[in-house]
Design a protein around this motif. Structure first.
Motif, PDB file in Angstrom:
ATOM      1  N   LEU A   1       0.853  -1.189   0.000  1.00 49.56           N
ATOM      2  CA  LEU A   1       0.000   0.000   0.000  1.00 49.56           C
ATOM      3  C   LEU A   1       0.888   1.238   0.000  1.00 49.56           C
ATOM      4  O   LEU A   1       2.006   1.203   0.526  1.00 49.56           O
ATOM      5  CB  LEU A   1      -0.879   0.035   1.253  1.00 49.56           C
ATOM      6  CG  LEU A   1      -1.891  -1.085   1.410  1.00 49.56           C
ATOM      7  CD1 LEU A   1      -2.490  -1.043   2.798  1.00 49.56           C
ATOM      8  CD2 LEU A   1      -2.986  -0.954   0.353  1.00 49.56           C
ATOM      9  N   SER A   2       0.329   2.312  -0.530  1.00 50.66           N
ATOM     10  CA  SER A   2       1.056   3.572  -0.428  1.00 50.66           C
ATOM     11  C   SER A   2       0.928   4.073   1.018  1.00 50.66           C
ATOM     12  O   SER A   2       0.076   3.617   1.780  1.00 50.66           O
ATOM     13  CB  SER A   2       0.460   4.598  -1.384  1.00 50.66           C
ATOM     14  OG  SER A   2      -0.780   5.020  -0.880  1.00 50.66           O
ATOM     15  N   VAL A   3       1.788   4.998   1.397  1.00 48.66           N
ATOM     16  CA  VAL A   3       1.809   5.501   2.771  1.00 48.66           C
ATOM     17  C   VAL A   3       0.427   5.988   3.177  1.00 48.66           C
ATOM     18  O   VAL A   3      -0.097   5.664   4.252  1.00 48.66           O
ATOM     19  CB  VAL A   3       2.846   6.631   2.901  1.00 48.66           C
ATOM     20  CG1 VAL A   3       2.740   7.293   4.257  1.00 48.66           C
ATOM     21  CG2 VAL A   3       4.243   6.100   2.655  1.00 48.66           C
ATOM     22  N   ASP A   4      -0.156   6.754   2.283  1.00 48.92           N
ATOM     23  CA  ASP A   4      -1.446   7.352   2.582  1.00 48.92           C
ATOM     24  C   ASP A   4      -2.517   6.293   2.795  1.00 48.92           C
ATOM     25  O   ASP A   4      -3.238   6.304   3.790  1.00 48.92           O
ATOM     26  CB  ASP A   4      -1.838   8.258   1.408  1.00 48.92           C
ATOM     27  CG  ASP A   4      -2.341   9.583   1.903  1.00 48.92           C
ATOM     28  OD1 ASP A   4      -2.019   9.886   3.077  1.00 48.92           O
ATOM     29  OD2 ASP A   4      -3.026  10.284   1.143  1.00 48.92           O
ATOM     30  N   ASP A   5      -2.560   5.338   1.857  1.00 47.56           N
ATOM     31  CA  ASP A   5      -3.568   4.287   1.937  1.00 47.56           C
ATOM     32  C   ASP A   5      -3.385   3.451   3.190  1.00 47.56           C
ATOM     33  O   ASP A   5      -4.344   3.119   3.878  1.00 47.56           O
ATOM     34  CB  ASP A   5      -3.467   3.372   0.709  1.00 47.56           C
ATOM     35  CG  ASP A   5      -3.909   4.098  -0.543  1.00 47.56           C
ATOM     36  OD1 ASP A   5      -4.552   5.162  -0.360  1.00 47.56           O
ATOM     37  OD2 ASP A   5      -3.601   3.626  -1.650  1.00 47.56           O
ATOM     38  N   ALA A   6      -2.123   3.144   3.444  1.00 48.60           N
ATOM     39  CA  ALA A   6      -1.830   2.312   4.609  1.00 48.60           C
ATOM     40  C   ALA A   6      -2.332   3.002   5.866  1.00 48.60           C
ATOM     41  O   ALA A   6      -2.995   2.399   6.711  1.00 48.60           O
ATOM     42  CB  ALA A   6      -0.339   2.069   4.694  1.00 48.60           C
ATOM     43  N   GLU A   7      -2.047   4.262   5.976  1.00 47.40           N
ATOM     44  CA  GLU A   7      -2.392   4.979   7.189  1.00 47.40           C
ATOM     45  C   GLU A   7      -3.903   5.040   7.349  1.00 47.40           C
ATOM     46  O   GLU A   7      -4.447   4.769   8.422  1.00 47.40           O
ATOM     47  CB  GLU A   7      -1.780   6.384   7.133  1.00 47.40           C
ATOM     48  CG  GLU A   7      -1.522   6.908   8.508  1.00 47.40           C
ATOM     49  CD  GLU A   7      -0.630   8.132   8.517  1.00 47.40           C
ATOM     50  OE1 GLU A   7      -0.348   8.677   7.430  1.00 47.40           O
ATOM     51  OE2 GLU A   7      -0.222   8.521   9.611  1.00 47.40           O
ATOM     52  N   ARG A   8      -4.571   5.417   6.237  1.00 40.97           N
ATOM     53  CA  ARG A   8      -6.022   5.556   6.319  1.00 40.97           C
ATOM     54  C   ARG A   8      -6.667   4.204   6.578  1.00 40.97           C
ATOM     55  O   ARG A   8      -7.550   4.068   7.405  1.00 40.97           O
ATOM     56  CB  ARG A   8      -6.556   6.187   5.031  1.00 40.97           C
ATOM     57  CG  ARG A   8      -7.925   6.778   5.267  1.00 40.97           C
ATOM     58  CD  ARG A   8      -8.408   7.653   4.127  1.00 40.97           C
ATOM     59  NE  ARG A   8      -7.398   8.539   3.581  1.00 40.97           N
ATOM     60  CZ  ARG A   8      -7.079   8.586   2.281  1.00 40.97           C
ATOM     61  NH1 ARG A   8      -7.653   7.793   1.414  1.00 40.97           N
ATOM     62  NH2 ARG A   8      -6.190   9.449   1.846  1.00 40.97           N
ATOM     63  N   GLY A   9      -6.132   3.200   5.893  1.00 42.65           N
ATOM     64  CA  GLY A   9      -6.709   1.864   6.011  1.00 42.65           C
ATOM     65  C   GLY A   9      -6.704   1.369   7.449  1.00 42.65           C
ATOM     66  O   GLY A   9      -7.709   0.923   7.983  1.00 42.65           O
ATOM     67  N   LEU A  10      -5.551   1.500   8.108  1.00 45.54           N
ATOM     68  CA  LEU A  10      -5.447   1.013   9.485  1.00 45.54           C
ATOM     69  C   LEU A  10      -6.341   1.814  10.414  1.00 45.54           C
ATOM     70  O   LEU A  10      -6.952   1.285  11.337  1.00 45.54           O
ATOM     71  CB  LEU A  10      -4.002   1.097   9.963  1.00 45.54           C
ATOM     72  CG  LEU A  10      -3.157  -0.147   9.672  1.00 45.54           C
ATOM     73  CD1 LEU A  10      -1.737   0.092  10.112  1.00 45.54           C
ATOM     74  CD2 LEU A  10      -3.738  -1.348  10.383  1.00 45.54           C
ATOM     75  N   LEU A  11      -6.401   3.112  10.165  1.00 46.26           N
ATOM     76  CA  LEU A  11      -7.196   3.974  11.023  1.00 46.26           C
ATOM     77  C   LEU A  11      -8.669   3.608  10.910  1.00 46.26           C
ATOM     78  O   LEU A  11      -9.401   3.540  11.890  1.00 46.26           O
ATOM     79  CB  LEU A  11      -6.960   5.435  10.629  1.00 46.26           C
ATOM     80  CG  LEU A  11      -7.358   6.481  11.659  1.00 46.26           C
ATOM     81  CD1 LEU A  11      -6.587   6.241  12.948  1.00 46.26           C
ATOM     82  CD2 LEU A  11      -7.068   7.865  11.130  1.00 46.26           C
ATOM     83  N   MET A  12      -9.100   3.339   9.674  1.00 47.73           N
ATOM     84  CA  MET A  12     -10.507   3.016   9.450  1.00 47.73           C
ATOM     85  C   MET A  12     -10.829   1.641  10.014  1.00 47.73           C
ATOM     86  O   MET A  12     -11.798   1.465  10.742  1.00 47.73           O
ATOM     87  CB  MET A  12     -10.832   3.025   7.937  1.00 47.73           C
ATOM     88  CG  MET A  12     -10.562   4.342   7.247  1.00 47.73           C
ATOM     89  SD  MET A  12     -11.511   5.662   7.962  1.00 47.73           S
ATOM     90  CE  MET A  12     -12.972   5.551   6.931  1.00 47.73           C
ATOM     91  N   SER A  13      -9.975   0.680   9.654  1.00 44.24           N
ATOM     92  CA  SER A  13     -10.348  -0.693  10.005  1.00 44.24           C
ATOM     93  C   SER A  13     -10.228  -0.949  11.512  1.00 44.24           C
ATOM     94  O   SER A  13     -11.083  -1.576  12.108  1.00 44.24           O
ATOM     95  CB  SER A  13      -9.478  -1.680   9.225  1.00 44.24           C
ATOM     96  OG  SER A  13      -8.133  -1.529   9.650  1.00 44.24           O
ATOM     97  N   SER A  14      -9.146  -0.464  12.121  1.00 40.34           N
ATOM     98  CA  SER A  14      -8.999  -0.851  13.526  1.00 40.34           C
ATOM     99  C   SER A  14      -8.534   0.301  14.414  1.00 40.34           C
ATOM    100  O   SER A  14      -8.077   0.071  15.518  1.00 40.34           O
ATOM    101  CB  SER A  14      -8.031  -2.026  13.632  1.00 40.34           C
ATOM    102  OG  SER A  14      -6.913  -1.784  12.797  1.00 40.34           O
ATOM    103  N   LYS A  15      -8.668   1.506  13.929  1.00 37.21           N
ATOM    104  CA  LYS A  15      -8.350   2.691  14.747  1.00 37.21           C
ATOM    105  C   LYS A  15      -6.917   2.658  15.267  1.00 37.21           C
ATOM    106  O   LYS A  15      -6.652   2.994  16.414  1.00 37.21           O
ATOM    107  CB  LYS A  15      -9.299   2.797  15.937  1.00 37.21           C
ATOM    108  CG  LYS A  15     -10.679   3.279  15.582  1.00 37.21           C
ATOM    109  CD  LYS A  15     -11.395   3.626  16.870  1.00 37.21           C
ATOM    110  CE  LYS A  15     -12.844   3.915  16.628  1.00 37.21           C
ATOM    111  NZ  LYS A  15     -13.625   3.705  17.844  1.00 37.21           N
ATOM    112  N   VAL A  16      -6.004   2.192  14.453  1.00 31.16           N
ATOM    113  CA  VAL A  16      -4.612   2.199  14.890  1.00 31.16           C
ATOM    114  C   VAL A  16      -3.863   3.277  14.109  1.00 31.16           C
ATOM    115  O   VAL A  16      -3.927   3.323  12.881  1.00 31.16           O
ATOM    116  CB  VAL A  16      -3.953   0.827  14.666  1.00 31.16           C
ATOM    117  CG1 VAL A  16      -2.454   0.913  14.895  1.00 31.16           C
ATOM    118  CG2 VAL A  16      -4.569  -0.196  15.596  1.00 31.16           C
ATOM    119  N   VAL A  17      -3.191   4.141  14.838  1.00 30.36           N
ATOM    120  CA  VAL A  17      -2.388   5.168  14.193  1.00 30.36           C
ATOM    121  C   VAL A  17      -0.980   4.613  14.026  1.00 30.36           C
ATOM    122  O   VAL A  17      -0.358   4.172  15.003  1.00 30.36           O
ATOM    123  CB  VAL A  17      -2.343   6.449  15.057  1.00 30.36           C
ATOM    124  CG1 VAL A  17      -1.491   7.506  14.385  1.00 30.36           C
ATOM    125  CG2 VAL A  17      -3.741   6.965  15.310  1.00 30.36           C
TER     126      VAL A  17
END
Lengths: 1101, 315
Positions: A93-109
Motif C-alpha cells: 500500500l502507499s503511505v497514505d492508503d496504509a495509514e487511512r486503512g489502518l485507522l478506518m479498520s482498527s483505529k490504529v495510528v
C-alpha cells in the motif's frame, strides 16, 4: 549452592589457586566451576567471605523463578504468537492508503517517526508473515531480576527480508516500513484480545526510530482485589530483521544514510549519521547478540550470575538501557561481557571463563573505569572499517564481527557517570575495611540530593522541540545544554548529568504524545570544591587570535582582556564573589544558559544546592578559623619564647574544636569568648613528685610561673590561672587562660605522663577502696581523652579539613543539627565529627562529598541506617589507610567484648573507634544512653524521609525544626545569656558610646563565662536520677526533660536519689509509696535557675 | 499555710514527714510542696553527739545552713541548731593536705621511737585550694545531719515537726527573709562562681607553696623511715625490704626496656622459617585461621540476616 557442605575446606585451596585461569578448561561443567567458586572464598575470587556469602544470598533472592506471573505471561506469549502468525499477508500500500486503512479498520495510528514519510513516497508499505517469532532478552537468558515490579518479557518478531529493498536503509524508509509492520500487528492484537490485554506503543529504549508494542494484562480485570502477582507482567513485542538485509559496510558509523532532499549531495560530503545507522544495525543483530550471550552463558558458568549482579548494580545507580537512563543496561552489560569473554578474532579474551561472578563484574568495571572509549574506541575482534572516536564525548565499543557500536545509545554525560560509578565501586571494593556489599547492590543511590551538589531544574518545553538534524541521535537539545554547561563551568565541576522523565507507552489509537514537550529537565552537578568558588577565569592569551575569538564568541560581553601580574595579557572572566547572594556557580550557569539558550530559559532555571551552606552563615567561617590558627601559632611562639621556665617545653598542641575549624560557636564577630583548649608538655624530668595530688599542685606552680612570665613579656596577652575539678584532687586542678587583645583566647593545661602510670597503679592496687578506684578510673579515662586522644584527634581532623574543603562545613552543620534537636549534651563533639568524617574517608557508594549539602545529607543518611547495637563506627581519620585490617579486627573484637559484657547497653551504646582511639569508648562511655541513641536514629530517619518526599523542594530549615511536644516538660532559658546574644553584654548606661561597648566585649574576665552551660550541667548532676535532660546548647535556648522510667511509683525507701511525695498506699497506713515529686522538682529547677529560666512549660503530668 | 490537697502520709517507717511550702517563682508560678523526712540520727557508730542530732532525708536542693537554722528556730518551736553536715558536701572543701601530725601517727605504728622533727606541724590542713562556689547545692533527695545545741532542742524539733505534719499544715520554705541572708541563685551565682574560679594569684601561690612544703617534708620523713627500716633489723631479726633504695621510677622503666630487648633478641635468634616444622606449623596455623575466619564470617552474616531479614535491593 548455598548448602554448607559445598564449601570445601581450605586444604584444597592451594590446588585450586594453583590452577591459573588459563588451565581451567573452557568446557568446565557448571557444577565444577561452581565448586571452585565456593572453595575460592579465600583466594581472591571474592572480596571476602562475608561478601561472598551475601552475594550468594542476594542471587538466591533475585534470580528469576518460575512463578504465577511467569506462567501467566507464557500463556499470553503463546496466544500472541498464534494471533501474529494468523495475520494474513497484505498487499503493498502507499503511505497514505496504509495509514487511512489502518485507522478506518482498527483505529490504529501508525507510529511513524518524525519526519513523517512524504505523501508522494514511491515505495509501498507491506505486511507478510514474520519469518520467526522468538522469546529473547533477559527472560530467555534467565538474567532478569526478580525484584522488578513487573516481569518484562521480550518477544522478537523477525520481519521477512522480502519486505525490504536494497536501498531501504536510506532516508528512514526502513523505519517507515517497520512502523507499518508494527501497526498491523498492533491492529491484529487489538481486535483479537482487546478485552484481556491492553496493547500500547512505546519507544524501544527511548529510541524514537523504533517503536515497539507493549502488551500487558488489562487492569480492570483484577481491579477488584488489586493487582495479583499473576497480572504483573508485560510483553514487549520487538521487531527485527535478518542480519543480511542491508550490507553492513553501508551502515558504518561514518556513513550518511539520510540524504538531504534539497542538495542531494554525495555520500562523502554529508554529515555522518551514526545513531541512525546503528539503530538499523541493532535491529539486524538482535538474534546474533542473543546467540552470543547464550554461548557465553554456556561457556562461563558464572556469566548469568554476573549479569544479574551487573544489572542490580546498574539499577541501584539509576542506569538502564533506555536512552534517558543512560543507554547502558542489562542488554549492553551482558553483551559487553559476552564480547569480552569470547574474544572473537582476538588472540585471547579479556575475561576468563573461569572467573567467578564477582571477578567478571569487577573486571568489567575495571575496563569501564580505566579506559575512555570516547577518546579511544575499544575494538573487539577484527574490523575492516576505520573506527574513530566521534568526539563530543560519545563512547564507542566496536564489535568487529558484527560491525556495530554496542554503546551507540549512550549520551556523553551518561558515559561519564557510568565511568565515575565504575571507578567509585572499584575503589570501594578495594577498601579492605569496608564491606561493600550493601553499597554495591542494596543501596539505592540515584537520589539527586545525595548524589549531586547542585541540581538545576528547567522546564523541557522552553528548550524547544527536539527537532534533531536528520538522522542524528535524539536529545540534541540536551546535548547542546550539556555542551554549553560543560564549556562554561570547565574544571569547576567533575560531573554534569542530565535526566528527564522517561518516555511512556501510549495507546495505539493515538499519535505519539511524547512529542509534546512537557515536564522538567534536571541537570545534576558534582562540583570540584577547590575551584568552584574561583572568581577569575583565565582564557587564552590575546595573541592567539582564533582561540581568543572563540572565547569571546562563547562568553560575549562577559569576556574582558586583562593584564596580569606576570605580564601576560589574557582573555578573562571576572565573577563577583557575592552578587545579590548568588554564588559564582549560579552566576555562570545563569549567564551561560541565557546567552546560549535564551533568556526565557534562564528565567525558568531553578538552582538547588546553596541553601544548606547558607544555614551556616553567621557561624565561624573558614577564614575565621584560619585566624584562630594563626593566633594559636602566636601563642605557641610566645610560650616558647619564655626563657625563665624551669623545664624546657616539649610540645604545645591544640585540643579544641576551634583549632580544627569545626566549632560552631567559636568565633562570632571575631570575638572568641570561649577559650580554646591547648595542651603543653614539658621535657621529662626526675624532679616531679611521684604522687598524684602533688603532681597536680606542681602543675599549678608551673602555671603560676608561666603566668608571671607572660605578664612580663607580652603586652597584648592577659593571663589568669583558673581552678577546676575541685571535687577530686587527683584530677587536673588548674589551667591558665590567656586572652589576647585580638579576642583570641586559650586555655592551657599541662600534660605529665607520669600521671598515667600512677593512675594505673591505683586501679590495680587491691588494697584501695572502690571509691578511690572509681576516681582513678575516671582520671585515667580523662587523662587519655584530654592529653592523648584529643590532641591527636584535633590534628587528624584539622588535616582532613584541609584535604576535604567541605568537611568543616559539614561538621558545623551537623553540630547545628544535633543541637537543634536538643542532643547537644548527649553526643560529644568528637563523635559528631567522626560521623561526618566517615562520610568523607569512607564515602561509598559515593565519592567524597564536594559540598556541605551532600556531606550533611549523606551523613544523616548513614546515621539513619546505622545499626549501632550491632555495628561499631570505625573511622580511619588518617585518611591514608593507617588503620590496617588487623587493627580493624581488634576494634571489632573490642566492640563484641563490650556487647557481651553489657548486652543491655547500659554503658556504651555508640561504639565509635578511629585511628586515634582504638578503644572506641573515649567519648561515648555512659553517653548517649540507649533512648537517646534511638531518638537520634528516629530523627535521622525522619530527616531522610523528608529528603525523599520533598526532593528538590526540600526546605533545609525543616530538617532542623524539632517539636518540643515529645518531651514531658520544657524549660525555656533566657536567651540573653547565650553566647551570641547581643544585649547581654551591654553594661547599663554606657551603650551610648560604641567604643565602651567594645571594651565590655573583650573583657578578659568574662572569657569562658557560660552560665547556661553551667546551669545545664549542674541541673543534670542534681536531678540526673529523675530526669533525662535534652539541651539545645548554644543553638536553642531550651532545656527539655523526660522523667526517667525508674521514677515510677514504688515502695518508699531512703536512698532514692530524687525528691518524693509519701503517698498512702492501698493497704493502709503502713504501706507508704514513694511518688516522684514532679512539681517540687520543677520548682527547685526554677529556683536554681532564677533569672536564667524564662518559663517552664509542662506537656504531660 | 495551706492545707494539703491530696492524701499523703505523715509518717514513713520511723521518719516524720514535714511538708514544706515552697514559694512560687516567676518562671514556675505555682505553689508546690516539698516533703522533708526527719528522725533522730542513728548511725552505725554513734558518737557522743548523736543524741542531739537529727537525720534529714530529701533536703531541698538549695538548702543552706541558714535555711535549716531558720526552719527550726522560726517555724518549729525555736530549736537552736549548732551546725549542719550535708551528705554530698563537695570533697573540694576537704582537700586533705598531708598534715604532718597524721604522718607522725602513721609513722608511729611502724617504728618504735616517735619522731617529730618535722616542719611546724600544728595539725591543721594546709595548702587548701580556694573555694569556687559561694553556695553549694545538693542533689535531689540528699540527706543531712543537723546537730542541735542540746538533746532537748533536738527532740523538741522532732516533736514539733510531727505535730505540724499531723495538723496537716505546711511550713513555708525559703522565705524572703531567709533568702536575703544567703547568696542569690541564678545567673548571679554562676557569675560569682566564674569569678571565684580565678583566684588571686598570690593566694594561690601561697597555698601551693604551703602544700609542697608539707609534701616534701612528708616525703623526707618517709624516706628516712624507709632508710631506717632497711638498715636496722626488727625485733625478730629481719630486715624489712622497702622501696626507694635507689631512685624509683627511672629504674623501673629501664628494667622494662631491657626485658623487652631480651625478648626481641630471643626471638630473632632463630628465624621463624628456619626449620621445616616451623613452616609446616605456620601453614597449618594459617589454614586454621582461614577456617575460623570463614566460620566467623558466616555466623556474622547469619546474624545479619536474622536482623535485617532477606537481602533485597532497595526499590
Amino acid at each position: 549452592m548455598s548448602s554448607e557442605q559445598e564449601f570445601v575446606t581450605p586444604r584444597k585451596v592451594p590446588r585450586e589457586t594453583g590452577a591459573t585461569q588459563k588451565s581451567l578448561s573452557r568446557s568446565a561443567r557448571p557444577s565444577q566451576s561452581g565448586a571452585s567458586e565456593n572453595s575460592a572464598y579465600n583466594s581472591g575470587t571474592f572480596k571476602s567471605n562475608t561478601f561472598k556469602i551475601q552475594v550468594d544470598e542476594l542471587l538466591a533472592q533475585i534470580r528469576p523463578r518460575h512463578g504465577a506471573r511467569e506462567s501467566a505471561a507464557e500463556n499470553a506469549l503463546h496466544r500472541l504468537k498464534g494471533i501474529i502468525e494468523a495475520i494474513p499477508a497484505g498487499a503493498p500500500l502507499s503511505v497514505d492508503d496504509a495509514e487511512r486503512g489502518l485507522l478506518m479498520s482498527s483505529k490504529v495510528v501508525i507510529p511513524f517517526m518524525e519526519p513523517r514519510p512524504p505523501k508522494d513516497a514511491k515505495y509501498k508499505l507491506e505486511y507478510s508473515k514474520p519469518s520467526s517469532i522468538n522469546v529473547v532478552g533477559s527472560y530467555a537468558l534467565k538474567t532478569a531480576s526478580r525484584v522488578e515490579a513487573v516481569a518484562a518479557i521480550d518477544m522478537l518478531v523477525t520481519m521477512p527480508t522480502a519486505l525490504f529493498q536494497d536501498k531501504d536503509f536510506l532516508n528512514y524508509r526502513y523505519f517507515y516500513k517497520r512502523a507499518y509492520y508494527l501497526a498491523v500487528i498492533a491492529a491484529a492484537l487489538q481486535s483479537a484480545c482487546e478485552t484481556e490485554y491492553s496493547t500500547r506503543f512505546k519507544y524501544h529504549h527511548d529510541n524514537p526510530f523504533k517503536p515497539i508494542i507493549v502488551v500487558a494484562p488489562n487492569a480492570h480485570k483484577s481491579s477488584s482485589k488489586g493487582k495479583t502477582s499473576s497480572s504483573k507482567w508485560e510483553i514487549n513485542i520487538l521487531l527485527s530483521t535478518s542480519a543480511d538485509v542491508f550490507p553492513p559496510e553501508k551502515l558504518l558509523p561514518d556513513r550518511n544514510c539520510v540524504r538531504n532532499a534539497v542538495d542531494n549531495s554525495s555520500e562523502g560530503g554529508a554529515i555522518a549519521t551514526p545513531f541512525y545507522n546503528s539503530s538499523i544495525r541493532s535491529d539486524m543483530l538482535v538474534s546474533s547478540y542473543l546467540k552470543l550471550s547464550h554461548s557465553a552463558a554456556k561457556d562461563c558458568a558464572a556469566f548469568v550470575d554476573a549479569c544479574i549482579l551487573g544489572n542490580t548494580w546498574l539499577r541501584q545507580r539509576g542506569l538502564g538501557s533506555d536512552i534517558q537512563a543512560g543507554g547502558f543496561g542489562l542488554f549492553e552489560f551482558s553483551a559487553f561481557m559476552a564480547l569480552l569473554l569470547s574474544g572473537e578474532g582476538n588472540l585471547r579474551p579479556i575475561l576468563g571463563s573461569g572467573y567467578s561472578s564477582y571477578q567478571l563484574l569487577k573486571a568489567t568495571l575495571q575496563l569501564l573505569a580505566t579506559r575512555d572509549f570516547s577518546k579511544e574506541p575499544l575494538i573487539i575482534g577484527s574490523t575492516s572499517g576505520n573506527v574513530k572516536a566521534t568526539g563530543r564525548g560519545a563512547p564507542i565499543v566496536w564489535d568487529g564481527q558484527r560491525q556495530h557500536n554496542l554503546l551507540f545509545k549512550m549520551t556523553p554525560w551518561a558515559y561519564r557517570l557510568l565511568r565515575l560509578e565504575a571507578r567509585t565501586t572499584l575503589s570501594m571494593l578495594s577498601d579492605q575495611n569496608f564491606d561493600g556489599f550493601e553499597a554495591a547492590f542494596i543501596m539505592r543511590k540515584d537520589l539527586d540530593l545525595y548524589r549531586y551538589d547542585y541540581v538545576v531544574a528547567l522546564s523541557k518545553g522552553l528548550l524547544g522541540p527536539d527537532n534533531a538534524s536528520p538522522g542524528q541521535a535524539p536529545l540534541q537539545k540536551y546535548r547542546q545544554l550539556y555542551e554549553v554547561l560543560e564549556r562554561a563551568l570547565g574544571d569547576r565541576v567533575n560531573l554534569i548529568s542530565i535526566t528527564a522523565h522517561r518516555s511512556k507507552a501510549w495507546r495505539v489509537d493515538y499519535a505519539d504524545p511524547t512529542q509534546r514537550s512537557e515536564g522538567e529537565i534536571r541537570v545534576g552537578f558534582v562540583i570540584n570544591p577547590a575551584t568552584v568558588h574561583r572568581t577569575v577565569d583565565h582564557g587564552p592569551p590575546a595573541e592567539k587570535k582564533a582561540e581568543a575569538a572563540q572565547f569571546r564568541e562563547f562568553w560575549g560581553e562577559k569576556a574582558e582582556l586583562r593584564r596580569f601580574k606576570d605580564g601576560s595579557i589574557l582573555e578573562s572572566l571576572v565573577w563577583s564573589a557575592k552578587e545579590s547572594g548568588q554564588s559564582v556557580f549560579e552566576q555562570i550557569v545563569r549567564y551561560a544558559i541565557s546567552k546560549h539558550l535564551g533568556e526565557r530559559v534562564e528565567k525558568d532555571v531553578q538552582i538547588a544546592g546553596e541553601s544548606f551552606a547558607r544555614l551556616l552563615s553567621g557561624t565561624a567561617s573558614d577564614t575565621n578559623s584560619q585566624g584562630s590558627l594563626e593566633a594559636f601559632r602566636q601563642f605557641e611562639t610566645d610560650l616558647r619564647g619564655l626563657d625563665g621556665l624551669p623545664l624546657s617545653i616539649r610540645e604545645i598542641v591544640p585540643a579544641d574544636a576551634q583549632l580544627r575549624s569545626t566549632s560552631l560557636t567559636s568565633i562570632r564577630n571575631q570575638r572568641q569568648q570561649i577559650p580554646a583548649d591547648v595542651v603543653l608538655q614539658f621535657e621529662g624530668s626526675a624532679r616531679w613528685p611521684d604522687d598524684l595530688v602533688a603532681i597536680q599542685r606542681t602543675k599549678i606552680a608551673f602555671l603560676l610561673t608561666i603566668h608571671s612570665q607572660l605578664a612580663g613579656s607580652s603586652e597584648t596577652a592577659t593571663a589568669r590561672v583558673g581552678l577546676e575539678n575541685g571535687e577530686h584532687d587527683v584530677l587536673n586542678q588548674a589551667f591558665l587562660d590567656v586572652t589576647y587583645d585580638s579576642g583570641a583566647s586559650f586555655r592551657l593545661r599541662i600534660h605529665h605522663d607520669r600521671e598515667q602510670t600512677l593512675l594505673e597503679r591505683r586501679l590495680k592496687d587491691k588494697a584501695l577502696d572502690p571509691r578511690t578506684k572509681e576516681v582513678a578510673a575516671l582520671g585515667l579515662a580523662k587523662y587519655r581523652r584530654d592529653y592523648v586522644k584529643l590532641p591527636a584527634f584535633t590534628q587528624a581532623i584539622a588535616r582532613l579539613c584541609s584535604r576535604y574543603p567541605a568537611l568543616s562545613g559539614t561538621i558545623r552543620l551537623l553540630k547545628k543539627w544535633f543541637a537543634s534537636h536538643l542532643l547537644d549534651n548527649h553526643v560529644a563533639d568528637p563523635v559528631i565529627e567522626m560521623l561526618a568524617a566517615r562520610t568523607f574517608v569512607q564515602p561509598w557508594p559515593w565519592q567524597a562529598p564536594s559540598s556541605v549539602q551532600t556531606g550533611f545529607l549523606r551523613t544523616l543518611h548513614w546515621i539513619s541506617r546505622w545499626d549501632w547495637r550491632n555495628e561499631p563506627l570505625i573511622v580511619d581519620l588518617s585518611g591514608s589507610g593507617d588503620l590496617k585490617q588487623p587493627e580493624v579486627q581488634s576494634i571489632q573484637t573490642k566492640f563484641e567484648a563490650w556487647r557481651k559484657l553489657d548486652p543491655a547497653l547500659n554503658r556504651v551504646v555508640l561504639f565509635c573507634a578511629s585511628s586515634v582511639d582504638q578503644d572506641g569508648t573515649a567519648w561515648t562511655d555512659g553517653r548517649p544512653q540507649k533512648v537517646v541513641a534511638a531518638r537520634l536514629t528516629a530523627l535521622a530517619r525522619a530527616a531522610c524521609a523528608e529528603v525523599v518526599d520533598k526532593g528538590l523542594d526540600l526546605q533545609p530549615a525543616s530538617l532542623f525544626a524539632s517539636p518540643l511536644a515529645d518531651f514531658d516538660f520544657v524549660i525555656h532559658l533566657n536567651s540573653d545569656f547565650m553566647l551570641n546574644a547581643k544585649s547581654s553584654r551591654k553594661s547599663n548606661g554606657s551603650s551610648a558610646f560604641k567604643n565602651l561597648e567594645l571594651d565590655v566585649d573583650t573583657d578578659a574576665s568574662r572569657v569562658g563565662y557560660q552560665p547556661l552551660r553551667d546551669f545545664t550541667s549542674e541541673v543534670e548532676a542534681l536531678f540526673g536520677a529523675a530526669v533525662l535532660f535534652f539541651s539545645g546548647g548554644e543553638e536553642r535556648a531550651v532545656l527539655a526533660g523526660l522523667w526517667q522510667p525508674q521514677t515510677a511509683d514504688r515502695a518508699w525507701k531512703l536512698n532514692l536519689g530524687y525528691s518524693t511525695i509519701p503517698r498512702i498506699g492501698s493497704e493502709g497506713e503502713e504501706d507508704v509509696r514513694a511518688e516522684i515529686n514532679r512539681e517540687g522538682i520543677l520548682a527547685e529547677i526554677a529556683r536554681i535557675g532564677g533569672d536564667l529560666v524564662k518559663a517552664i512549660e509542662v506537656n504531660r503530668r | 499555710m495551706a492545707s494539703i490537697k491530696q492524701k499523703s502520709a505523715t509518717q514513713v517507717q520511723d521518719f516524720a514527714v514535714l511538708p514544706l511550702a515552697t514559694p512560687a517563682t516567676q518562671s514556675y508560678p505555682s505553689n508546690t510542696t516539698h516533703y522533708l523526712y526527719l528522725r533522730p540520727n542513728a548511725p552505725r557508730a554513734p558518737t557522743e553527739d548523736t543524741p542531739r542530732e537529727l537525720f534529714l532525708v530529701n533536703v531541698p536542693v538549695d538548702t543552706t545552713e541558714t535555711h535549716l537554722r531558720s526552719l527550726f528556730a522560726d517555724q518549729l518551736g525555736g530549736a537552736r541548731v549548732e551546725d549542719v553536715e550535708f551528705e554530698h558536701a563537695r570533697l573540694g572543701k576537704g582537700i586533705k593536705a598531708p598534715v604532718v601530725q597524721t604522718i607522725g601517727k602513721k609513722g608511729r605504728k611502724r617504728k618504735r621511737d616517735s619522731e617529730g622533727a618535722v616542719v611546724e606541724s600544728n595539725g591543721e590542713e594546709v595548702g587548701l585550694l580556694p573555694e569556687v562556689w559561694e553556695r553549694e547545692l545538693h542533689p535531689s533527695g540528699a540527706t543531712a545531719v543537723v546537730r542541735f545545741v542540746d538533746r532537748a532542742s533536738a527532740s523538741l524539733a522532732l516533736k514539733e515537726a510531727r505535730r505540724v505534719a499531723r495538723a496537716g499544715r505546711r511550713v513555708p520554705w525559703g522565705t524572703e527573709a531567709v533568702e536575703a541572708r544567703v547568696p542569690a541563685l541564678g545567673s548571679e551565682r554562676y557569675l560569682s562562681h566564674h569569678r571565684l574560679r580565678f583566684p588571686d594569684v598570690a593566694a594561690l601561690r601561697g597555698s601551693v607553696d604551703a602544700f609542697m612544703a608539707a609534701f616534701s617534708a612528708q616525703e623526707a620523713e618517709r624516706a628516712r623511715a624507709f632508710a631506717r627500716q632497711r638498715s636496722a633489723p626488727d625485733e625478730d631479726g629481719f630486715v624489712t625490704v622497702t622501696r626507694g633504695g635507689r631512685k624509683g621510677p627511672a629504674r623501673e622503666a629501664e628494667t622494662k626496656a631491657k626485658e623487652e630487648e631480651l625478648k626481641k633478641r630471643e626471638k630473632s635468634r632463630i628465624k621463624e622459617d628456619f626449620y621445616r616444622f616451623q613452616v609446616r606449623e605456620k601453614k597449618k596455623e594459617n589454614a586454621r585461621d582461614l577456617v575460623r575466619g570463614f566460620e566467623e564470617d558466616r555466623r556474622r552474616v547469619e546474624e545479619m540476616r536474622k536482623r535485617k531479614g532477606r537481602v533485597r535491593p532497595e526499590g
